[in-house]
Design a protein around this motif. Structure first.
Motif, PDB file in Angstrom:
ATOM      1  N   GLY A  87      18.266  78.650  35.695  1.00  0.00           N
ATOM      2  CA  GLY A  87      17.589  77.353  35.669  1.00  0.00           C
ATOM      3  C   GLY A  87      17.089  76.906  37.025  1.00  0.00           C
ATOM      4  O   GLY A  87      16.074  76.205  37.119  1.00  0.00           O
ATOM      5  N   ILE A  88      17.761  77.318  38.113  1.00  0.00           N
ATOM      6  CA  ILE A  88      17.341  76.907  39.449  1.00  0.00           C
ATOM      7  C   ILE A  88      15.929  77.401  39.757  1.00  0.00           C
ATOM      8  O   ILE A  88      15.132  76.713  40.402  1.00  0.00           O
ATOM      9  N   PHE A  89      15.582  78.588  39.270  1.00  0.00           N
ATOM     10  CA  PHE A  89      14.226  79.111  39.470  1.00  0.00           C
ATOM     11  C   PHE A  89      13.247  78.444  38.516  1.00  0.00           C
ATOM     12  O   PHE A  89      12.113  78.122  38.901  1.00  0.00           O
ATOM     13  N   LEU A 267      20.164  74.557  31.572  1.00  0.00           N
ATOM     14  CA  LEU A 267      19.213  75.141  32.502  1.00  0.00           C
ATOM     15  C   LEU A 267      18.708  74.112  33.503  1.00  0.00           C
ATOM     16  O   LEU A 267      18.425  74.441  34.658  1.00  0.00           O
ATOM     17  N   VAL A 268      18.609  72.866  33.059  1.00  0.00           N
ATOM     18  CA  VAL A 268      17.900  71.850  33.846  1.00  0.00           C
ATOM     19  C   VAL A 268      18.836  70.897  34.584  1.00  0.00           C
ATOM     20  O   VAL A 268      18.687  70.668  35.790  1.00  0.00           O
ATOM     21  N   VAL A 269      19.806  70.303  33.878  1.00  0.00           N
ATOM     22  CA  VAL A 269      20.573  69.197  34.439  1.00  0.00           C
ATOM     23  C   VAL A 269      21.409  69.609  35.659  1.00  0.00           C
ATOM     24  O   VAL A 269      21.380  68.912  36.677  1.00  0.00           O
ATOM     25  N   ALA A 288      24.783  73.865  41.739  1.00  0.00           N
ATOM     26  CA  ALA A 288      24.376  73.846  40.332  1.00  0.00           C
ATOM     27  C   ALA A 288      25.380  74.599  39.470  1.00  0.00           C
ATOM     28  O   ALA A 288      25.733  74.160  38.367  1.00  0.00           O
ATOM     29  N   VAL A 289      25.867  75.725  39.971  1.00  0.00           N
ATOM     30  CA  VAL A 289      26.884  76.488  39.234  1.00  0.00           C
ATOM     31  C   VAL A 289      28.166  75.675  39.092  1.00  0.00           C
ATOM     32  O   VAL A 289      28.794  75.655  38.021  1.00  0.00           O
ATOM     33  N   LEU A 290      28.567  74.978  40.161  1.00  0.00           N
ATOM     34  CA  LEU A 290      29.772  74.152  40.085  1.00  0.00           C
ATOM     35  C   LEU A 290      29.608  73.014  39.086  1.00  0.00           C
ATOM     36  O   LEU A 290      30.520  72.719  38.308  1.00  0.00           O
ATOM     37  N   VAL A 291      28.440  72.375  39.095  1.00  0.00           N
ATOM     38  CA  VAL A 291      28.188  71.313  38.121  1.00  0.00           C
ATOM     39  C   VAL A 291      28.212  71.878  36.709  1.00  0.00           C
ATOM     40  O   VAL A 291      28.836  71.305  35.791  1.00  0.00           O
ATOM     41  N   ALA A 318      27.392  66.696  32.330  1.00  0.00           N
ATOM     42  CA  ALA A 318      26.401  67.184  33.293  1.00  0.00           C
ATOM     43  C   ALA A 318      25.466  66.061  33.730  1.00  0.00           C
ATOM     44  O   ALA A 318      25.121  65.946  34.918  1.00  0.00           O
ATOM     45  N   ILE A 319      25.055  65.213  32.800  1.00  0.00           N
ATOM     46  CA  ILE A 319      24.186  64.086  33.141  1.00  0.00           C
ATOM     47  C   ILE A 319      24.928  63.095  34.038  1.00  0.00           C
ATOM     48  O   ILE A 319      24.333  62.505  34.954  1.00  0.00           O
ATOM     49  N   ALA A 320      26.221  62.918  33.794  1.00  0.00           N
ATOM     50  CA  ALA A 320      27.017  62.041  34.665  1.00  0.00           C
ATOM     51  C   ALA A 320      27.028  62.576  36.095  1.00  0.00           C
ATOM     52  O   ALA A 320      26.925  61.810  37.068  1.00  0.00           O
ATOM     53  N   TRP A 321      27.149  63.889  36.246  1.00  0.00           N
ATOM     54  CA  TRP A 321      27.053  64.500  37.568  1.00  0.00           C
ATOM     55  C   TRP A 321      25.688  64.212  38.204  1.00  0.00           C
ATOM     56  O   TRP A 321      25.597  63.927  39.406  1.00  0.00           O
TER      57      TRP A 321
END
Length: 341
Positions: A87-89, A267-269, A288-291, A318-321
């Motif tokens: 998702g980062i890419f 992929l996104v959040v 992103a991986v940790l989240v 994930a959205i809370a993060w």
């Protein structure tokens, strides 16, 4: 320099912890598989289940006393890594909707697999037909993006709506939703991840790790400066196809947990949250991986504990993060390059 060095060490330790957790869960799967085949090496899985029963007797949390929970956790943990890793890419190429599109294409593949099974009696795993459809859809989106005289998101929108429409027609033509737990594919079902589904996620993860690890610099170059990559004679079209096929594989593997409706979120959040506070692309990958990982593991445990859908819980965490990262960045508590220097 103490602050940035400490932060890097903490981040490295957290990533190492995630890697250790994933290795533990995959080791359980390997050990349990050996035990099911009557081969040596099954003692580790039995030991973990025994420990889970002891934990349940002390705390009342009996989740870890069941084999299927370990498989669910292993599948979710892998999704929490490979989703943000791809998702980062995707996000930095402004293709956030591609995950949603390929999920709908995979749904059409499920419908096609169901129709073939009902017509011929030959029953292939539905995730296999979903994977084939998603890869074909991914290549179709890439082809349309290269050849259609339209804005970049138009082929994605066409494939998104068209594939879902095709799936509903095929299922209706094949006799409705009988024989198919449609809710499991639409919303996911972490409680009943099949063993073959968990192993599919292991294979998908291995392919993603190998592809991104061996082509990280090239993918980074193509993502941020495609024109310069062409000048440097990189195979831009090939790397675009590689990225979108990897996305299709991750989407299909994640469908069994998050479902068609929610799969794009992983992929996104996490990427969106990490990008708010990261100093560099590599740091954004780690964050992103940790989240993703914390969202998946916490979502599964909370979902089991309170009897609520794990997929929706994962996405909300994930959205809370993401909201927290926005607030921190807005207050100037970011990991900016200036503060790191």
């Amino acid at each position: 320099m103490t602050g940035p060095i400490t932060r890097r060490r903490l981040l490295g330790a957290a990533v190492a912890g995630v890697a250790g957790l994933v290795l533990l869960l995959v080791a359980f799967m390997v050990s349990d598989g050996l035990a099911s085949l009557g081969l040596p090496g099954g003692g580790f899985a039995a030991y973990l289940v025994l420990v889970g029963r002891a934990v349940g007797a002390v705390t009342g949390l009996e989740l870890f006393a069941f084999r299927f929970v370990w498989y669910s956790l292993a599948t979710g943990a892998l999704i929490g890594i490979v989703g943000p890793l791809v998702g980062i890419f995707i996000v930095h190429r402004e293709m956030a909707l591609i995950g949603e599109t390929l999920a709908h294409t995979a749904f059409a593949g499920v419908a096609g697999g169901l129709l073939v099974a009902s017509a011929t009696g030959w029953s292939a795993p539905l995730l296999a037909s979903a994977l084939v459809a998603a890869v074909i859809g991914a290549l179709a989106v890439e082809w349309l993006a290269e050849h259609a005289a339209a804005y970049g998101d138009v082929p994605i929108a066409i494939m998104l709506t068209g594939s879902f429409a095709l799936g509903t027609i095929i299922i209706s033509w094949g006799g409705g939703f009988s024989g198919l737990n449609i809710e499991a594919f639409l919303f996911g079902n972490i409680s009943f991840v099949p063993v073959d589904g968990a192993w599919l996620m292991v294979v998908v993860s291995a392919v993603v790790f190998a592809a991104v690890g061996s082509r990280y610099k090239q993918l980074l170059y193509v993502t941020f400066d495609e024109q310069a990559a062409r000048v440097a004679r990189l195979n831009v079209a090939g790397y675009n196809r590689l990225l979108i096929v990897l996305t299709a594989m991750v989407v299909v593997g994640s469908m069994q947990v998050l479902g068609v409706i929610l799969v794009a979120a992983m992929l996104v959040v996490p990427t969106a949250a990490a990008s708010q506070v990261a100093t560099s692309f590599r740091e954004a990958v780690y964050l992103a991986v940790l989240v993703g990982e914390t969202s998946v593991i916490a979502g599964i445990l909370i979902g089991y504990g309170y009897g609520i859908p794990a997929g929706g819980t994962i996405v909300l965490i994930a959205i809370a993060w993401y909201v927290l990262a926005v607030l921190l960045a807005d207050r100037g508590i970011s990991l900016s390059a200036r503060s790191a220097s």
